[in-house]
Motif scaffolding. Structure first.
Motif, PDB file in Angstrom:
ATOM      1  N   ILE A 188      -3.776  -1.351  16.390  1.00  0.00           N
ATOM      2  CA  ILE A 188      -4.812  -2.300  16.001  1.00  0.00           C
ATOM      3  C   ILE A 188      -4.329  -3.706  16.373  1.00  0.00           C
ATOM      4  O   ILE A 188      -3.175  -4.049  16.125  1.00  0.00           O
ATOM      5  CB  ILE A 188      -5.090  -2.214  14.487  1.00  0.00           C
ATOM      6  N   CYS A 224       2.008  -1.626  14.870  1.00  0.00           N
ATOM      7  CA  CYS A 224       0.940  -0.762  14.349  1.00  0.00           C
ATOM      8  C   CYS A 224       0.841   0.553  15.137  1.00  0.00           C
ATOM      9  O   CYS A 224       0.623   0.543  16.343  1.00  0.00           O
ATOM     10  CB  CYS A 224      -0.410  -1.483  14.395  1.00  0.00           C
ATOM     11  N   PRO A 225       1.002   1.686  14.452  1.00  0.00           N
ATOM     12  CA  PRO A 225       0.980   2.960  15.160  1.00  0.00           C
ATOM     13  C   PRO A 225      -0.393   3.294  15.741  1.00  0.00           C
ATOM     14  O   PRO A 225      -0.499   4.112  16.649  1.00  0.00           O
ATOM     15  CB  PRO A 225       1.361   3.974  14.075  1.00  0.00           C
ATOM     16  N   CYS A 227      -6.967   2.254  11.147  1.00  0.00           N
ATOM     17  CA  CYS A 227      -5.789   2.158  10.265  1.00  0.00           C
ATOM     18  C   CYS A 227      -5.467   3.479   9.569  1.00  0.00           C
ATOM     19  O   CYS A 227      -6.338   4.128   9.010  1.00  0.00           O
ATOM     20  CB  CYS A 227      -6.042   1.068   9.230  1.00  0.00           C
ATOM     21  N   ILE A 228      -4.181   3.856   9.599  1.00  0.00           N
ATOM     22  CA  ILE A 228      -3.748   5.055   8.867  1.00  0.00           C
ATOM     23  C   ILE A 228      -2.947   4.673   7.622  1.00  0.00           C
ATOM     24  O   ILE A 228      -2.246   5.504   7.040  1.00  0.00           O
ATOM     25  CB  ILE A 228      -2.960   6.035   9.759  1.00  0.00           C
ATOM     26  N   ARG A 229      -3.020   3.394   7.212  1.00  0.00           N
ATOM     27  CA  ARG A 229      -2.407   2.925   5.957  1.00  0.00           C
ATOM     28  C   ARG A 229      -0.914   3.237   5.854  1.00  0.00           C
ATOM     29  O   ARG A 229      -0.452   3.757   4.849  1.00  0.00           O
ATOM     30  CB  ARG A 229      -3.128   3.542   4.742  1.00  0.00           C
ATOM     31  N   CYS A 230      -0.182   2.888   6.915  1.00  0.00           N
ATOM     32  CA  CYS A 230       1.255   3.154   6.888  1.00  0.00           C
ATOM     33  C   CYS A 230       2.032   1.989   6.289  1.00  0.00           C
ATOM     34  O   CYS A 230       3.176   2.150   5.874  1.00  0.00           O
ATOM     35  CB  CYS A 230       1.752   3.438   8.296  1.00  0.00           C
ATOM     36  N   GLY A 231       1.451   0.805   6.311  1.00  0.00           N
ATOM     37  CA  GLY A 231       2.128  -0.358   5.730  1.00  0.00           C
ATOM     38  C   GLY A 231       3.123  -1.043   6.651  1.00  0.00           C
ATOM     39  O   GLY A 231       3.747  -2.038   6.268  1.00  0.00           O
ATOM     40  N   ALA A 232       3.286  -0.544   7.889  1.00  0.00           N
ATOM     41  CA  ALA A 232       4.277  -1.144   8.795  1.00  0.00           C
ATOM     42  C   ALA A 232       3.977  -2.613   9.081  1.00  0.00           C
ATOM     43  O   ALA A 232       4.896  -3.430   9.220  1.00  0.00           O
ATOM     44  CB  ALA A 232       4.344  -0.361  10.100  1.00  0.00           C
ATOM     45  N   CYS A 233       2.678  -2.950   9.141  1.00  0.00           N
ATOM     46  CA  CYS A 233       2.338  -4.342   9.465  1.00  0.00           C
ATOM     47  C   CYS A 233       2.755  -5.286   8.341  1.00  0.00           C
ATOM     48  O   CYS A 233       3.058  -6.460   8.578  1.00  0.00           O
ATOM     49  CB  CYS A 233       0.847  -4.478   9.793  1.00  0.00           C
ATOM     50  N   ILE A 267       0.806  -1.223   0.000  1.00  0.00           N
ATOM     51  CA  ILE A 267       0.000   0.000   0.000  1.00  0.00           C
ATOM     52  C   ILE A 267       0.837   1.270   0.000  1.00  0.00           C
ATOM     53  O   ILE A 267       0.361   2.332  -0.368  1.00  0.00           O
ATOM     54  CB  ILE A 267      -1.031   0.039   1.154  1.00  0.00           C
ATOM     55  N   ILE A 290      -3.237  -6.180   7.810  1.00  0.00           N
ATOM     56  CA  ILE A 290      -4.451  -5.354   7.745  1.00  0.00           C
ATOM     57  C   ILE A 290      -5.330  -5.815   6.584  1.00  0.00           C
ATOM     58  O   ILE A 290      -6.552  -5.833   6.693  1.00  0.00           O
ATOM     59  CB  ILE A 290      -4.123  -3.836   7.666  1.00  0.00           C
ATOM     60  N   LEU A 344      -4.113  -6.560  15.186  1.00  0.00           N
ATOM     61  CA  LEU A 344      -4.239  -7.247  13.891  1.00  0.00           C
ATOM     62  C   LEU A 344      -4.163  -8.764  14.011  1.00  0.00           C
ATOM     63  O   LEU A 344      -5.014  -9.494  13.497  1.00  0.00           O
ATOM     64  CB  LEU A 344      -3.132  -6.755  12.954  1.00  0.00           C
TER      65      LEU A 344
HETATM   66  S1  SF4 Z   1       0.446  -1.028  10.781  1.00  0.00           S
HETATM   67 FE1  SF4 Z   1      -1.589  -0.415  11.510  1.00  0.00          FE
HETATM   68  S2  SF4 Z   1      -1.926   1.614  10.645  1.00  0.00           S
HETATM   69 FE2  SF4 Z   1      -0.213   0.717   9.520  1.00  0.00          FE
HETATM   70  S3  SF4 Z   1      -1.186  -0.272   7.703  1.00  0.00           S
HETATM   71 FE3  SF4 Z   1      -1.011  -1.839   9.264  1.00  0.00          FE
HETATM   72  S4  SF4 Z   1      -2.964  -1.732  10.347  1.00  0.00           S
HETATM   73 FE4  SF4 Z   1      -2.811   0.149   9.193  1.00  0.00          FE
END
Ligand code: SF4
Lengths: 193, 458
Positions: free
Chosen positions: B366, B362-363, B303-309, B148, B332, B368
């Motif tokens: 969440i 996850c910042p 979710c803020i769509r950071c992609g860290a997960c 993402i 996510i 997950l």
């Molecule tokens: S780490 Fe958390 S905030 Fe970032 S994309 Fe995944 S679920 Fe979303």
């Protein structure tokens, strides 16, 4: 039922629990030497920040930092080396091909070298379309973190557009190789005055 | 017995060198994220605050939506509402048609992927140009994003070189990333200047100011909104946050979590229309309000769509985004896919070793991994074969099928002994909550055996 009512109705139907508004009191990092931190982190984000030299004028500094810039856009009275005033131009197409634009930053943020600016030019695109950008920033206008920063960003503002800029435009979309100058300025310098 | 995910992963793993590169590169991004976040002493406090703000805003959306609309309208913007993907598409098409637009230049928006905007507009005869470099590469290749934040992470430079040679007339055989990026800059500059309208997604929508905040490194969203007179920004209801004080928290977390940067190059506040132009905002539900009514899963709307997960997930890194059936991959994506259409996406639920690393990075805090576990308990309902389910509930199928991974997982175990307690026993680690973790042996059995075996042989 229109779609707004549909969404609001669906939210009211579905939300069963209402969480309270949190108190946001974050005891955050503080930088004792703000200038040093800001200059270091500017380099780390691919940009550059420097203090105006003793006895140096802004024009001198511009010439020193950007010796090759020939098409220079600026509407600030303190800058006399500009070759044109972009406010006299009607379309972004005519701004294309600008080597350097000089604009004013309002304050800088030490944790990430971003500078808060409000649109002061007629054309929003002048902030992004030029090859290089120089921000003039008063050196006593540095805050530690985004918490302090957003304390200073007013809710009401008269302009069209505002935001933070930290270093040059960049991308790593090809094999994670970092390249400066994706769409915006390839080089961004903050001149601390 | 294989799941749809592990079958698809085989294709990804067949190119061993590429698969290894993918794993290593994303782990490097994860390491950068660690470095940056560890430099902020108040990091965990920020994550907590982000979670609390999202729980507040997501449970007060009716009020916040009204506030956003009031302020955005006062700023001279138009606010539209779309209950689903179809309405989102038709609103956009209507705005474009009303302004006789032929060419639209877009910046990255996962919402537009979710709602299949591009094919719809192209079919209606519009020219649609993606302007994020990764997205543009994929658009020219006619391919989909596999991550993402780094949508073209699976594409090698030689492929981009060939593509640009053919489509943009770049030098033959030149696949230098700097050269190619600047070729794209040159071509897209013309697109920005001669398009008729610009479109962006939104990272945050601030109720108290009526502004939409877009965060990019490239400045492509900014070029779009500043070169065109007609602009559209569309976002899900979950992007609405109360005020600038809250925005401060998210701007500190987003880029550090996403790419290991202290902030994105641009944090742009889209407030008023350009002089003589129009700014339209579209607020989209498309199933989100229903998810907010599911206590076990509503946190996925933080979710803020950071992609860290994704970057941290051992299964994602080693199987690639295309192994998942939903357009958002990784932890996510597994969850959102199940919320969207469980019948169709239950094959992704096995793509998890339950290591819970995702929940810990996850910042927005969440849970997950824990939510994936909840889905596994419900798999029977969605028609997954029971033998498969048994394997999955052990949580190790993917690792079991790949002995080299399993071994490295065991080798890592002793490191846990050295981790600070707060990392192991924070509230999110379900395994650390009520009991002490077992102490792992200082040396894993396997490496002990190898070492002793070897020294004997010597
Ligand atoms: S780490 Fe958390 S905030 Fe970032 S994309 Fe995944 S679920 Fe979303």
């Amino acid at each position: 039922m229109n779609s707004k009512d549909f969404i609001i109705h669906s939210l009211r139907e579905n939300i069963k629990e209402h969480f309270p508004r949190p108190e946001l009191k974050i005891s955050h990092i503080v930088y004792h030497d703000k200038l040093k931190q800001f200059i270091e982190i500017s380099a780390a984000v691919g940009g550059r920040a420097e203090i105006l030299g003793e006895g140096e004028t802004i024009d001198n500094a511009i010439r020193r930092i950007f010796p090759d810039a020939s098409r220079i856009a600026c509407n600030l009275p303190e800058v006399t080396c500009a070759t044109y005033n972009p406010d006299h131009i009607e379309t972004p197409t005519e701004l294309n091909g600008t080597d350097l634009v000089i604009c004013r930053g309002i304050f800088g943020v030490c944790e990430n070298a971003s500078v808060y600016f409000e649109q002061e030019y007629l054309q929003r695109s002048i902030y992004f379309i030029s090859e290089s950008l120089l921000m003039l920033l008063p050196k006593d206008q540095l805050v530690d973190t985004m918490h302090d920063a957003y304390q200073r960003v007013p809710n009401e503002h008269p302009g069209e557009f505002r935001g933070f800029m930290s270093g040059p435009s960049k991308t790593a979309d090809i094999e994670q190789a970092l390249v400066m100058g994706a769409h915006g300025p390839r080089q961004v310098t903050v001149l601390l005055i | 017995m294989s799941t749809t995910h592990s079958k698809a992963a085989k294709a990804f793993l067949s190119d061993k060198a590429n698969a290894k590169w993918h794993d290593k590169t994303l782990y490097m991004v994860r390491t950068k994220r660690d470095r940056l976040s560890h430099a902020i002493p108040e990091w965990e406090e920020l994550r907590n605050a982000a979670q609390n703000i999202k729980q507040y805003s997501n449970s007060h959306l009716p009020e916040l939506i009204e506030e956003f609309e009031k302020n955005a309208t006062a700023n001279g913007c138009y606010v539209h509402y779309a209950k689903d993907a179809e309405e989102y598409r038709t609103i956009i098409e209507r705005i474009l048609r009303d302004h006789s637009v032929r060419k639209l230049v877009k910046s990255k928006s996962m919402l537009s992927e979710e709602c299949h905007l591009n094919p719809y507009l192209i079919e209606k005869g519009y020219e649609v140009i993606e302007s994020d470099l990764g997205e543009r590469i994929l658009q020219l290749l006619n391919a989909n994003p596999s991550h993402i934040v780094m949508p073209a992470i699976h594409i090698k430079r030689e492929i981009v070189g060939k593509l640009f040679e053919e489509k943009l007339g770049s030098e033959k055989g030149n696949s230098d990333p700097t050269y190619l990026t600047h070729q794209a800059r040159k071509a897209l500059r013309q697109d920005f200047l001669n398009a008729d309208a610009g479109m962006t997604g939104g990272n945050f929508a601030v109720a108290s100011t009526g502004e939409v905040i877009v965060c990019t490194n490239e400045g492509n969203a900014d070029m779009g909104i500043s070169c065109q007179k007609l602009n559209i920004s569309a976002f899900g209801i979950d992007k609405i946050i109360p005020d600038l004080e809250s925005l401060a928290i998210f701007t500190r977390l987003l880029a550090r979590s996403a790419t290991g940067q202290p902030i994105t190059t641009y944090t742009s506040h889209i407030g008023r229309p350009r002089k003589g132009g129009e700014q339209h905002f579209i607020i989209v539900d498309n199933g989100r309000s229903k998810i907010l009514g599911m206590p076990q899963h509503r946190k996925s709307m933080n979710c803020i769509r950071c992609g860290a997960c994704m970057n941290t997930c051992p299964v994602y890194r080693r199987s690639g985004g295309y192994s998942y059936s939903y357009f958002i991959p990784g932890p996510i994506g597994i969850n959102l896919g199940m919320l969207h259409n469980p019948q169709k996406h239950s094959g992704n639920v096995s793509a998890c070793s339950l290591c819970l690393s995702c929940s810990n990075v996850c910042p927005a805090m969440i849970d997950l991994g824990e939510q994936i576990y909840v889905w596994r308990q419900k798999l029977d309902v969605f028609g997954q074969a029971s033998s498969e389910k048994k394997l999955m509930s052990k949580g190790l199928q993917f690792l079991m099928e790949r002995p080299y991974l399993f071994h490295s997982a065991l080798k890592m175990a002793p490191i846990i002994n050295k981790m600070p307690r707060f990392l192991l026993y924070n509230r999110l680690n379900a395994w650390g909550k009520d009991r002490e973790l077992p102490q792992f042996a200082k040396q894993s059995f396997e490496s002990w055996w190898k070492k002793n075996h070897q020294s004997k042989n010597n």
